[in-house]
Design a protein around this motif. Structure first.
Motif, PDB file in Angstrom:
ATOM      1  N   VAL A 122       0.829  -1.201   0.000  1.00 17.88           N
ATOM      2  CA  VAL A 122       0.000   0.000   0.000  1.00 17.88           C
ATOM      3  C   VAL A 122       0.865   1.254   0.000  1.00 17.88           C
ATOM      4  O   VAL A 122       0.586   2.229  -0.671  1.00 17.88           O
ATOM      5  CB  VAL A 122      -0.944  -0.020   1.208  1.00 17.88           C
ATOM      6  CG1 VAL A 122      -1.620   1.323   1.373  1.00 17.88           C
ATOM      7  CG2 VAL A 122      -1.978  -1.111   1.039  1.00 17.88           C
ATOM      8  N   ASN A 123       1.933   1.193   0.762  1.00 20.68           N
ATOM      9  CA  ASN A 123       2.768   2.384   0.889  1.00 20.68           C
ATOM     10  C   ASN A 123       4.036   2.320   0.050  1.00 20.68           C
ATOM     11  O   ASN A 123       4.941   3.110   0.232  1.00 20.68           O
ATOM     12  CB  ASN A 123       3.143   2.597   2.357  1.00 20.68           C
ATOM     13  CG  ASN A 123       1.915   2.860   3.200  1.00 20.68           C
ATOM     14  OD1 ASN A 123       1.060   3.659   2.832  1.00 20.68           O
ATOM     15  ND2 ASN A 123       1.813   2.166   4.313  1.00 20.68           N
ATOM     16  N   GLY A 125       4.696   1.783  -3.825  1.00 21.72           N
ATOM     17  CA  GLY A 125       4.525   1.513  -5.239  1.00 21.72           C
ATOM     18  C   GLY A 125       5.867   1.238  -5.879  1.00 21.72           C
ATOM     19  O   GLY A 125       6.919   1.345  -5.236  1.00 21.72           O
ATOM     20  N   LYS A 189       3.599   2.179 -10.567  1.00 18.10           N
ATOM     21  CA  LYS A 189       2.466   1.278 -10.372  1.00 18.10           C
ATOM     22  C   LYS A 189       2.187   1.150  -8.880  1.00 18.10           C
ATOM     23  O   LYS A 189       3.110   1.010  -8.082  1.00 18.10           O
ATOM     24  CB  LYS A 189       2.763  -0.094 -10.972  1.00 18.10           C
ATOM     25  CG  LYS A 189       2.977  -0.053 -12.481  1.00 18.10           C
ATOM     26  CD  LYS A 189       3.280  -1.434 -13.036  1.00 18.10           C
ATOM     27  CE  LYS A 189       3.577  -1.375 -14.536  1.00 18.10           C
ATOM     28  NZ  LYS A 189       2.439  -0.921 -15.321  1.00 18.10           N
ATOM     29  N   THR A 190       0.909   1.193  -8.547  1.00 20.71           N
ATOM     30  CA  THR A 190       0.534   1.118  -7.141  1.00 20.71           C
ATOM     31  C   THR A 190      -0.496   0.015  -6.940  1.00 20.71           C
ATOM     32  O   THR A 190      -1.098  -0.489  -7.897  1.00 20.71           O
ATOM     33  CB  THR A 190      -0.087   2.436  -6.647  1.00 20.71           C
ATOM     34  OG1 THR A 190      -1.361   2.620  -7.287  1.00 20.71           O
ATOM     35  CG2 THR A 190       0.807   3.626  -6.964  1.00 20.71           C
ATOM     36  N   THR A 191      -0.673  -0.329  -5.712  1.00 19.42           N
ATOM     37  CA  THR A 191      -1.692  -1.323  -5.398  1.00 19.42           C
ATOM     38  C   THR A 191      -2.246  -1.069  -4.010  1.00 19.42           C
ATOM     39  O   THR A 191      -1.541  -0.567  -3.134  1.00 19.42           O
ATOM     40  CB  THR A 191      -1.092  -2.747  -5.473  1.00 19.42           C
ATOM     41  OG1 THR A 191      -2.090  -3.696  -5.168  1.00 19.42           O
ATOM     42  CG2 THR A 191       0.070  -2.904  -4.517  1.00 19.42           C
ATOM     43  N   THR A 192      -3.519  -1.357  -3.837  1.00 14.33           N
ATOM     44  CA  THR A 192      -4.109  -1.360  -2.508  1.00 14.33           C
ATOM     45  C   THR A 192      -4.724  -2.742  -2.289  1.00 14.33           C
ATOM     46  O   THR A 192      -5.251  -3.343  -3.221  1.00 14.33           O
ATOM     47  CB  THR A 192      -5.198  -0.288  -2.338  1.00 14.33           C
ATOM     48  OG1 THR A 192      -6.264  -0.574  -3.247  1.00 14.33           O
ATOM     49  CG2 THR A 192      -4.644   1.085  -2.623  1.00 14.33           C
ATOM     50  N   HIS A 193      -4.595  -3.225  -1.092  1.00 16.16           N
ATOM     51  CA  HIS A 193      -4.970  -4.605  -0.827  1.00 16.16           C
ATOM     52  C   HIS A 193      -6.228  -4.661   0.024  1.00 16.16           C
ATOM     53  O   HIS A 193      -6.264  -4.136   1.135  1.00 16.16           O
ATOM     54  CB  HIS A 193      -3.833  -5.342  -0.112  1.00 16.16           C
ATOM     55  CG  HIS A 193      -2.551  -5.332  -0.899  1.00 16.16           C
ATOM     56  ND1 HIS A 193      -2.523  -5.447  -2.262  1.00 16.16           N
ATOM     57  CD2 HIS A 193      -1.264  -5.209  -0.496  1.00 16.16           C
ATOM     58  CE1 HIS A 193      -1.265  -5.413  -2.667  1.00 16.16           C
ATOM     59  NE2 HIS A 193      -0.483  -5.259  -1.626  1.00 16.16           N
ATOM     60  N   GLY A 194      -7.237  -5.300  -0.493  1.00 15.48           N
ATOM     61  CA  GLY A 194      -8.485  -5.462   0.230  1.00 15.48           C
ATOM     62  C   GLY A 194      -8.723  -6.903   0.631  1.00 15.48           C
ATOM     63  O   GLY A 194      -7.795  -7.723   0.707  1.00 15.48           O
TER      64      GLY A 194
END
Lengths: 243, 191
Positions: A122-123, A125, A189-194
């Motif tokens: 999340v923090n 990228g 590129k980024t990602t958030t994890h759910g």
């Protein structure tokens, strides 16, 4: 005697052909015994879609026999050198024009320089850096144009996701997360994890896609030109619940 | 329904931008249905809480409208379909694409994309999951996702909705929208 026939020499281009984005040398050797007053170097776009007016080969005052220039654009160009000679009084001004055509291959590929196999969280990228290529040869660092991308064949958490409908960033709009510079394309590129990511098995790809890349620039006639940089298949693999 | 607001972080070049998202604490998420016609109303997520002011200077209320007027809806067969099923799904997908319907249920479900400070929806994509033959026509089940950007970057979300369409006599009619339990806007990547 002052005659044109004695002055006809060719322009030497090195490397030949020049590589997109690199530096090239254009030089001409005047015949001995003639006193040169000046050289004048010009070029024009000449590839059907655009035949421009003659433009100075370099900024400033290109008056020497050798010119060192960068090649920011692909295409076919005419380059000419006008040699002016010193003539005695009462003789007509003499000059010789020597011309050549130069074709610079368009960009057609990329290779990834860095950013692979880097966990994203999340923090955190990641920057993927693409090296621009033309027929397998690295381009740059002086390539012109706007880098754009289009993502296809997306599989996200095991489900197909729709292809992008537009190339991004839009034409003429700058982006701080996908841009070309120094012969490279920098892509953040980024990602958030759910919840779905948390339940996804470690060691498995949770996101795969094809990243299509192109370059867009405007030629001297005002035409927008698009050159594909090819595509790369990328995958995000889950390392743990944070990455 | 047990929900709580979580924080999604979207790192961008400008730094890290956060917005509140919904995450689910283990219990199955109830399925919301929105039938066409009179049964709209008490459906969908409480989007006013879903992306509440997240901090980091982003305290202004989020816009709440996706500008859907010019968006196209492109439907494809399932990537797993083959043979006759692929042919049927291809035909159905073409009809639904040409109908280009944007149900209100979809706009409500993807309400969180209405914050134009971050998101720009450029279209809708669907994949046919099932085609069922019924006495009144074919019922097509379509999984629908947005095509969108986050801060100008191509993005992909784990959020999706299920839409059912009736195809009869060459006509396409939206029947109902379903909020699936595993749809997850908190799962998001940008390219």
């Amino acid at each position: 005697m002052f005659g044109r026939d004695a002055c006809a020499r060719s322009i030497l281009v090195n490397p030949s052909p020049p590589i997109l984005g690199s530096t090239a040398t254009y030089s001409i050797q005047a015949p001995s015994g003639w006193q040169i007053s000046s050289y004048s170097w010009q070029y024009r776009w000449d590839d059907g879609a655009c035949v421009s007016s003659w433009l100075p080969l370099t900024s400033g005052n290109p008056t020497t026999a050798t010119q060192y220039i960068t090649e920011p654009w692909p295409g076919t160009f005419d380059v000419r050198c006008t040699i002016n000679y010193v003539v005695p009084p009462n003789y007509t001004q003499q000059q010789t024009v020597v011309a050549t055509a130069v074709t610079i291959a368009p960009p057609n590929g990329v290779r990834i320089l860095s950013g692979l196999n880097t966990p994203t969280s999340v923090n955190n990228g990641i920057w993927i850096v693409f090296q621009l290529q033309s027929n397998g040869v690295d381009c740059g660092p002086y390539c012109a144009g706007q880098a754009r991308e289009l993502l296809t064949n997306k599989i996200f958490h095991g489900k197909s996701a729709p292809n992008d409908t537009q190339w991004t960033p839009p034409a003429g709009q700058s982006s701080t997360v996908f841009y070309a510079g120094s012969g490279r394309i920098n892509d953040y590129k980024t990602t958030t994890h759910g919840a779905v990511f948390q339940s996804w098995p470690s060691g498995s790809n949770y996101y795969t896609r094809t990243q299509n890349i192109r370059m867009l620039f405007t030629d001297a006639c005002g035409n927008q030109r698009i050159y594909s940089r090819g595509s790369v298949n990328l995958a995000n693999q889950k390392v743990d619940n944070n990455n | 329904m047990v929900t709580r607001c979580g924080i999604l972080a979207l790192a961008a070049t400008f730094g890290v931008i956060c917005f509140a998202g919904v995450v689910y604490s283990g219990q199955p998420r109830p399925t919301h249905r929105n039938k066409s016609g009179a049964q709209r109303g008490q459906v969908g997520l409480d989007v006013s809480q879903k992306f509440a002011a997240p901090g980091l200077g982003l305290s202004a209320p989020a816009p709440t409208q996706i500008r859907e007027s010019s968006l196209t809806f492109s439907v494809s067969p399932s990537i797993r379909a083959a043979g006759d099923a692929l042919k049927l799904q291809g035909s159905v997908a073409g009809l639904i694409t040409r109908a280009n319907i944007t149900p209100a249920h979809r706009l409500r479900h993807f309400h969180w994309l209405g914050d134009s400070r971050f998101f720009r929806v450029t279209g809708w994509g669907g994949f046919v999951e099932e085609v069922e033959r019924t006495p009144v026509g074919y019922i097509a089940t379509v999984r629908v996702s947005p095509v969108f950007t986050v801060n100008g970057s191509s993005a992909t979300s784990g959020d999706y909705t299920i839409e059912k369409y009736l195809l009869s006599d060459g006509q396409v009619q939206f029947v109902e929208g379903i909020d699936p339990p595993d749809a997850s806007p908190s799962d998001l990547v940008t390219d």
